[in-house]
Design a protein around this motif. Structure first.
Motif, PDB file in Angstrom:
ATOM      1  N   THR A  80      12.571 -25.722 -21.642  1.00  0.00           N
ATOM      2  CA  THR A  80      13.024 -26.267 -20.360  1.00  0.00           C
ATOM      3  C   THR A  80      12.466 -25.545 -19.137  1.00  0.00           C
ATOM      4  N   PHE A  81      11.910 -24.360 -19.324  1.00  0.00           N
ATOM      5  CA  PHE A  81      11.408 -23.577 -18.190  1.00  0.00           C
ATOM      6  C   PHE A  81      10.080 -24.135 -17.676  1.00  0.00           C
ATOM      7  N   ARG A  82       9.956 -24.222 -16.353  1.00  0.00           N
ATOM      8  CA  ARG A  82       8.697 -24.574 -15.698  1.00  0.00           C
ATOM      9  C   ARG A  82       8.524 -23.675 -14.476  1.00  0.00           C
ATOM     10  N   PHE A  83       7.280 -23.254 -14.253  1.00  0.00           N
ATOM     11  CA  PHE A  83       6.938 -22.429 -13.096  1.00  0.00           C
ATOM     12  C   PHE A  83       5.886 -23.189 -12.299  1.00  0.00           C
ATOM     13  N   THR A  84       6.214 -23.572 -11.065  1.00  0.00           N
ATOM     14  CA  THR A  84       5.331 -24.415 -10.262  1.00  0.00           C
ATOM     15  C   THR A  84       4.580 -23.603  -9.211  1.00  0.00           C
ATOM     16  N   VAL A  85       3.374 -24.063  -8.897  1.00  0.00           N
ATOM     17  CA  VAL A  85       2.543 -23.467  -7.848  1.00  0.00           C
ATOM     18  C   VAL A  85       2.113 -24.606  -6.941  1.00  0.00           C
ATOM     19  N   ASP A  86       2.484 -24.520  -5.643  1.00  0.00           N
ATOM     20  CA  ASP A  86       2.133 -25.605  -4.729  1.00  0.00           C
ATOM     21  C   ASP A  86       1.965 -25.065  -3.323  1.00  0.00           C
ATOM     22  N   GLY A  87       1.947 -25.963  -2.342  1.00  0.00           N
ATOM     23  CA  GLY A  87       1.726 -25.563  -0.962  1.00  0.00           C
ATOM     24  C   GLY A  87       0.257 -25.623  -0.610  1.00  0.00           C
ATOM     25  N   LEU A  88      -0.219 -24.623   0.116  1.00  0.00           N
ATOM     26  CA  LEU A  88      -1.596 -24.606   0.613  1.00  0.00           C
ATOM     27  C   LEU A  88      -2.544 -24.085  -0.462  1.00  0.00           C
ATOM     28  N   VAL A  89      -2.678 -24.873  -1.535  1.00  0.00           N
ATOM     29  CA  VAL A  89      -3.578 -24.531  -2.638  1.00  0.00           C
ATOM     30  C   VAL A  89      -4.410 -25.760  -2.995  1.00  0.00           C
ATOM     31  N   ASP A  90      -5.586 -25.516  -3.565  1.00  0.00           N
ATOM     32  CA  ASP A  90      -6.465 -26.618  -3.971  1.00  0.00           C
ATOM     33  C   ASP A  90      -6.049 -27.244  -5.288  1.00  0.00           C
ATOM     34  N   ARG A  91      -5.396 -26.436  -6.148  1.00  0.00           N
ATOM     35  CA  ARG A  91      -5.077 -26.914  -7.492  1.00  0.00           C
ATOM     36  C   ARG A  91      -3.615 -26.618  -7.833  1.00  0.00           C
ATOM     37  N   PRO A  92      -2.681 -27.375  -7.255  1.00  0.00           N
ATOM     38  CA  PRO A  92      -1.269 -27.169  -7.620  1.00  0.00           C
ATOM     39  C   PRO A  92      -1.065 -27.496  -9.088  1.00  0.00           C
ATOM     40  N   ARG A  93      -0.118 -26.792  -9.711  1.00  0.00           N
ATOM     41  CA  ARG A  93       0.134 -27.049 -11.117  1.00  0.00           C
ATOM     42  C   ARG A  93       1.497 -26.499 -11.526  1.00  0.00           C
ATOM     43  N   SER A  94       1.878 -26.817 -12.755  1.00  0.00           N
ATOM     44  CA  SER A  94       3.113 -26.317 -13.339  1.00  0.00           C
ATOM     45  C   SER A  94       2.775 -25.635 -14.655  1.00  0.00           C
ATOM     46  N   TYR A  95       3.359 -24.437 -14.862  1.00  0.00           N
ATOM     47  CA  TYR A  95       3.142 -23.666 -16.094  1.00  0.00           C
ATOM     48  C   TYR A  95       4.376 -23.733 -16.973  1.00  0.00           C
ATOM     49  N   THR A  96       4.172 -23.852 -18.266  1.00  0.00           N
ATOM     50  CA  THR A  96       5.251 -23.627 -19.219  1.00  0.00           C
ATOM     51  C   THR A  96       5.342 -22.121 -19.476  1.00  0.00           C
ATOM     52  N   LEU A  97       6.414 -21.712 -20.147  1.00  0.00           N
ATOM     53  CA  LEU A  97       6.549 -20.302 -20.487  1.00  0.00           C
ATOM     54  C   LEU A  97       5.437 -19.866 -21.434  1.00  0.00           C
ATOM     55  N   ASP A  98       5.093 -20.701 -22.395  1.00  0.00           N
ATOM     56  CA  ASP A  98       4.026 -20.359 -23.332  1.00  0.00           C
ATOM     57  C   ASP A  98       2.687 -20.221 -22.612  1.00  0.00           C
ATOM     58  N   GLU A  99       2.451 -21.047 -21.597  1.00  0.00           N
ATOM     59  CA  GLU A  99       1.202 -20.944 -20.841  1.00  0.00           C
ATOM     60  C   GLU A  99       1.136 -19.651 -20.044  1.00  0.00           C
ATOM     61  N   LEU A 100       2.247 -19.220 -19.478  1.00  0.00           N
ATOM     62  CA  LEU A 100       2.271 -17.935 -18.782  1.00  0.00           C
ATOM     63  C   LEU A 100       2.047 -16.785 -19.759  1.00  0.00           C
ATOM     64  N   ARG A 101       2.653 -16.879 -20.923  1.00  0.00           N
ATOM     65  CA  ARG A 101       2.483 -15.826 -21.923  1.00  0.00           C
ATOM     66  C   ARG A 101       1.054 -15.743 -22.440  1.00  0.00           C
ATOM     67  N   ALA A 102       0.329 -16.857 -22.403  1.00  0.00           N
ATOM     68  CA  ALA A 102      -1.038 -16.886 -22.913  1.00  0.00           C
ATOM     69  C   ALA A 102      -2.043 -16.280 -21.941  1.00  0.00           C
ATOM     70  N   LEU A 103      -1.651 -16.095 -20.682  1.00  0.00           N
ATOM     71  CA  LEU A 103      -2.545 -15.490 -19.696  1.00  0.00           C
ATOM     72  C   LEU A 103      -2.626 -13.977 -19.918  1.00  0.00           C
ATOM     73  N   PRO A 104      -3.698 -13.326 -19.453  1.00  0.00           N
ATOM     74  CA  PRO A 104      -3.783 -11.863 -19.565  1.00  0.00           C
ATOM     75  C   PRO A 104      -2.573 -11.189 -18.926  1.00  0.00           C
ATOM     76  N   GLN A 105      -2.014 -10.217 -19.630  1.00  0.00           N
ATOM     77  CA  GLN A 105      -0.796  -9.545 -19.196  1.00  0.00           C
ATOM     78  C   GLN A 105      -1.100  -8.140 -18.659  1.00  0.00           C
ATOM     79  N   THR A 106      -0.332  -7.743 -17.661  1.00  0.00           N
ATOM     80  CA  THR A 106      -0.439  -6.415 -17.058  1.00  0.00           C
ATOM     81  C   THR A 106       0.876  -5.670 -17.246  1.00  0.00           C
ATOM     82  N   ARG A 107       0.797  -4.376 -17.525  1.00  0.00           N
ATOM     83  CA  ARG A 107       1.996  -3.547 -17.701  1.00  0.00           C
ATOM     84  C   ARG A 107       2.064  -2.506 -16.586  1.00  0.00           C
TER      85      ARG A 107
END
Length: 241
Positions: A80-107
């Protein structure tokens, strides 16, 4: 978020609940680490149903206090979780939790400092740097700031674009080497390492790139917009390290 909570209407916490909470808070100091997760979950759940704010005064073995600006927050799952990116951007989109987890991680391992005075030393957070998400979205020339929204329906925060692009600012998915719990703002929260913890908004649902800074929930109530530890809010705490 993990800062002050306003007064809220509702029935007072019952004597049995309060005494039980106090007992568990005391037990947490002496309990083995295996009990810590259960204690934190109990205190977090109790804080969301406590209009008096008394549970927010109780310490636990993790050192955190639990506050919310609403009486209850819905729990989100990976489905059910979604993370949205919008506003003054060229490529607005929505991420699932799995998609965020698949990105490179920083500690990042820093002290967590609350403007009310408590501090939790050397706390690990892991997640996706905000700069990576912004680069993927393509910030337009008029974009100068970021507004953060939360799925509690009330809380918000903001950073300038330069602040948001720091390598110690992230969409955090893990804390203390475990997935971020609902109590601590999961599945995803903002983490702004060098600022007071009210900037690290819990229950993060999205970001909007804006032409200027839009004051967040606590800034509208008198807190500093630039919340650098030791240089804001009338305090002289040592910077987080």
């Amino acid at each position: 978020m993990d800062e002050k909570r306003p007064e809220q209407r509702g029935a007072p916490v019952g004597r049995r609940i309060l005494l039980g909470t106090l007992g568990l808070g005391a037990a947490g100091v002496a309990a083995a680490p295996v009990l810590q997760g259960g204690l934190e979950s109990f205190l977090g759940a109790a804080a969301q149903k406590d209009p008096t704010g008394l549970t927010g005064l109780l310490p636990n073995g993790g050192g955190f206090r639990y506050y919310s600006v609403v009486s209850s927050v819905p729990e989100k799952t990976a489905a059910t979780f979604r993370f949205t990116v919008d506003g003054l951007v060229d490529r607005p989109r929505s991420y699932t939790l799995d998609e965020l987890r698949a990105l490179p991680q920083t500690r990042v391992v820093r002290d967590v400092q609350c403007v009310t005075g408590w501090r939790v030393p050397q706390t690990p957070f892991e997640g996706v740097t905000l700069s990576r998400i912004l680069d993927a979205a393509g910030v337009q020339a008029r974009g100068r700031a970021i507004r953060f929204t939360c799925f509690d329906g009330a809380y918000s925060e903001s950073l300038t674009l330069d602040q948001a692009r720091r390598d110690d600012v992230m969409v955090a998915l893990r804390m203390r080497d475990e997935p971020l719990s609902h109590t601590h703002g999961g599945p995803a929260r903002l983490y702004v390492a060098p600022m007071y913890f009210y900037k690290s908004a819990k229950w993060l649902s999205g970001i909007t790139v804006t032409p200027q800074v839009v004051p967040g929930y606590w800034e509208e109530r008198g807190y500093d917009i630039n919340a650098w530890v030791g240089r804001s809010n009338g305090r002289d705490d040592a910077p987080t390290v």
